[in-house]
Design an enzyme around this catalytic site. Structure first.
Site, PDB file in Angstrom:
ATOM      1  N   ARG A  51       0.830  -1.201   0.000  1.00  0.00           N
ATOM      2  CA  ARG A  51       0.000   0.000   0.000  1.00  0.00           C
ATOM      3  C   ARG A  51       0.870   1.259   0.000  1.00  0.00           C
ATOM      4  NH1 ARG A  51      -3.109  -0.530   4.761  1.00  0.00           N
ATOM      5  NH2 ARG A  51      -1.736   0.977   5.754  1.00  0.00           N
ATOM      6  N   TYR A 103     -12.555  18.676 -16.270  1.00  0.00           N
ATOM      7  CA  TYR A 103     -13.142  17.336 -16.264  1.00  0.00           C
ATOM      8  C   TYR A 103     -14.288  17.289 -15.262  1.00  0.00           C
ATOM      9  CZ  TYR A 103     -13.639  12.411 -15.010  1.00  0.00           C
ATOM     10  OH  TYR A 103     -14.159  11.176 -14.714  1.00  0.00           O
ATOM     11  N   ASP A 176      -3.734  19.789 -14.477  1.00  0.00           N
ATOM     12  CA  ASP A 176      -4.187  18.508 -15.016  1.00  0.00           C
ATOM     13  C   ASP A 176      -3.611  18.385 -16.421  1.00  0.00           C
ATOM     14  OD1 ASP A 176      -5.544  16.381 -16.212  1.00  0.00           O
ATOM     15  OD2 ASP A 176      -7.406  16.787 -15.147  1.00  0.00           O
ATOM     16  N   LYS A 201      -5.955   7.348 -19.588  1.00  0.00           N
ATOM     17  CA  LYS A 201      -6.106   7.925 -20.921  1.00  0.00           C
ATOM     18  C   LYS A 201      -4.832   7.733 -21.747  1.00  0.00           C
ATOM     19  CE  LYS A 201     -10.132   9.330 -19.348  1.00  0.00           C
ATOM     20  NZ  LYS A 201     -10.063   9.159 -17.892  1.00  0.00           N
TER      21      LYS A 201
END
Length: 576
Positions: A51, A103, A176, A201
């Site tokens: 983790r 977005y 972004d 993406k």
């Protein structure tokens, strides 16, 4: 040696690392979730639990940091996990400025969680440097969030200019970079402190990995706070997904360049098409951000463009239905070309024009894509659906008073107030401007409006100094003033019917009083509010605030709605 190689070569060779033991050129996958301690209790590898770290992450993180010119990067379970980790590393009360066009998933998260948790979110037009400069509150603004090109209208923000404005006030700038990718723009070179990616993406590029990433210009305390969030919240991706991501990044440069070339070809071909009112692509000289894009994007203008179809939403949907090569799907940056009607995907809080179709250009032959879209537009026209060209969508607010002051107020509402309120799940409309008193009519979730009234007034008074006061009223009602002699239940019912229900009617909802016992008011949400992901905010920050202000005897609001029974929630919590 790696430092002497071009980013393209480093990507193609996955940093050029070769396994020291086997000589393998392909990086290995490490599925183990835990690591052995030495007899003395230490971890000789420095790894404790997956983790926090996993060797499989290292290749993709190291490569992405190098491509972005950053000091370090972190992988996350999704782009949304990466983006929200940045916001969740802030503190309650922190003021943040966010691109008005961005977005929709980030905007939706901020509305449903970020604002409700205490972040002071203000949406601004980051392409307007004056607006960005004015919006910063020294000592309170902590972060500016920029998306460029901005999805789905592809607005272009001057990164260097906004970074200079932010840093002058000791504010971090986060970019972004999902659409541009480090192939076309390296935001850190323009002053960005952090770069966020939906790695699902372009970075992966094959539509088979859900992943996100954050890249930092430096290893500072805020970066360590984000690392701590990822470790403690557990928002990490699996080793196999990390391996697939680094594999996809090896072809990043050739894919991005090819899709950019094809997108430019489509933009040039359809620019001025009689069935379209606009082609939105920063590579076109007609695009308002073209000069800035040409300055800060290298080697292309991206694989994304949008078209606005003459005749509005019906005609746009008809075009999307008629394509055969394009795939009707949600996402971008993959090998297949996709087409999507964004407004219907984003829902009623979307600022996206109803006539807009978003195109993600993949690796097919551009002539096939052009032919497919040409045929779809011709099919729509032959069916008689085109009609006359549509005008650009009216702003959400228009001035009923033909005066310079009213016009200035209306412009300020459209620019900053309306996006701020829409993102929270409500709406406002200008009613009047009279002697400096601005009256706004509110609708939607009371939880969107009530906590925001002070901020709405501050935005308007800051933008238009002549504004002396801002009054927010609910649809077709004046605030209830119940007679003291009435029973509390009756007074609660009157407030709900006179103030709350007219507001949430815009969400196709209604609040019904169930009972009142010892000041505890039980209510039920019906219609579009039932099962809505904003129901908790509506009750806690809207309805409860109104009732307790009007009726001091109210000690608690209890929601007894069967939310699982909701079939048509306004903000759906499921697959929306």
């Amino acid at each position: 040696m790696n430092q002497e190689l071009s980013p393209e070569t480093l990507a193609a060779q996955a940093m050029g690392d070769v396994d020291a033991t086997s000589g393998a050129l392909t990086p290995a996958i490490h599925p183990s979730t835990t690591y052995e301690r030495s007899p003395d209790g230490t971890y000789r590898s420095g790894l404790v639990y997956t983790r926090a770290d996993n060797p499989t992450y290292d290749h993709a993180e190291k490569l992405l940091a190098t491509l972005e010119g950053g000091a370090a990067s972190m992988l996350f379970a999704s782009g949304s996990a990466a983006a929200t980790a940045v916001f969740q590393s802030l503190l309650p009360g922190d003021h943040i400025l966010v691109s008005r066009i961005l977005y929709w998933g980030v905007r939706k998260w901020l509305a449903e969680f970020g604002i409700a948790w205490g972040l002071d979110v203000e949406f601004i037009d980051t392409t307007d440097l004056g607006a960005a400069r004015t919006a910063i509150r020294p000592g309170r603004t902590r972060l500016v969030w920029v998306e460029t090109p901005a999805n789905p209208t592809w607005d272009i923000t001057d990164l260097a200019a906004v970074a200079a404005i932010a840093h002058a006030a000791d504010v971090r700038m986060v970019v972004d970079g999902t659409v541009a990718t480090p192939v076309l723009t390296r935001p850190i070179e323009f002053g960005a402190d952090l770069v966020v990616h939906s790695a699902t993406k372009y970075l992966n590029g094959h539509g088979d990995v859900l992943a996100g990433a954050v890249v930092s210009a430096r290893r500072d305390p805020f970066w360590e706070r984000i690392r701590s969030w990822r470790r403690n919240a557990g928002c990490v991706l699996g080793p196999f997904e990390a391996w697939l991501l680094q594999r996809g990044m090896r072809t990043l440069f050739v894919r991005v360049r090819r899709s950019s070339e094809s997108a430019f070809a489509l933009a040039r071909h359809f620019h001025g098409h009689p069935a379209l009112t606009a082609v939105l692509y920063p590579g076109l000289p007609s695009h308002p951000g073209h000069e800035i894009a040409a300055r800060q994007m290298t080697g292309g203008f991206g694989g994304m463009l949008s078209i606005r179809v003459a005749g509005g939403e019906k005609q746009a949907m008809a075009v999307a239905a008629a394509v055969r090569v394009f795939k009707r799907a949600t996402s971008l940056g993959g090998v297949e070309s996709l087409i999507e009607h964004r407004r219907s995907t984003e829902g009623p809080s979307s600022p996206v024009p109803e006539d807009l179709l978003r195109l993600s250009i993949g690796l097919e032959g551009p002539e096939d894509l052009i032919g497919d879209l040409d045929t779809a537009l011709d099919t729509m026209a032959r069916a008689g659906a085109a009609g006359t060209p549509a005008v650009l969508r009216d702003s959400a607010v228009s001035s009923p008073v033909a005066s310079n002051l009213a016009a200035a107020v209306a412009a300020a509402i459209e620019r900053s107030v309306a996006p701020f309120v829409i993102a929270r799940g409500g709406a406002v409309r200008l009613v009047s401007v009279d002697d400096g008193v601005v009256t706004l009519k509110a609708s939607g979730s009371p939880g969107a409006i009530v906590p925001a009234t002070a901020r709405i007034e501050a935005l308007l008074r800051g933008a238009v100094p002549e504004v002396a006061e801002v009054r927010v009223v609910w649809p077709d009602a004046e605030p209830t003033r119940p007679a003291e002699s009435d029973e509390l239940a009756e007074r609660v019912r009157r407030v709900l019917d006179d103030e709350v229900n007219p507001a949430i009617a815009a969400h196709r909802g209604r609040v019904t009083l169930v009972d009142v016992i010892a000041g505890r008011v039980s209510i039920r949400l019906d219609g579009g509010c039932q099962g809505c992901s904003l129901a908790e905010v509506t009750v806690r920050q809207g309805i409860e605030s109104i009732l307790r202000k009007r009726l001091p005897e109210v000690v608690a609001i209890v929601d007894v709605t069967d939310h699982e029974a909701g079939t048509e929630p306004f903000f759906a919590p499921g697959k929306r």
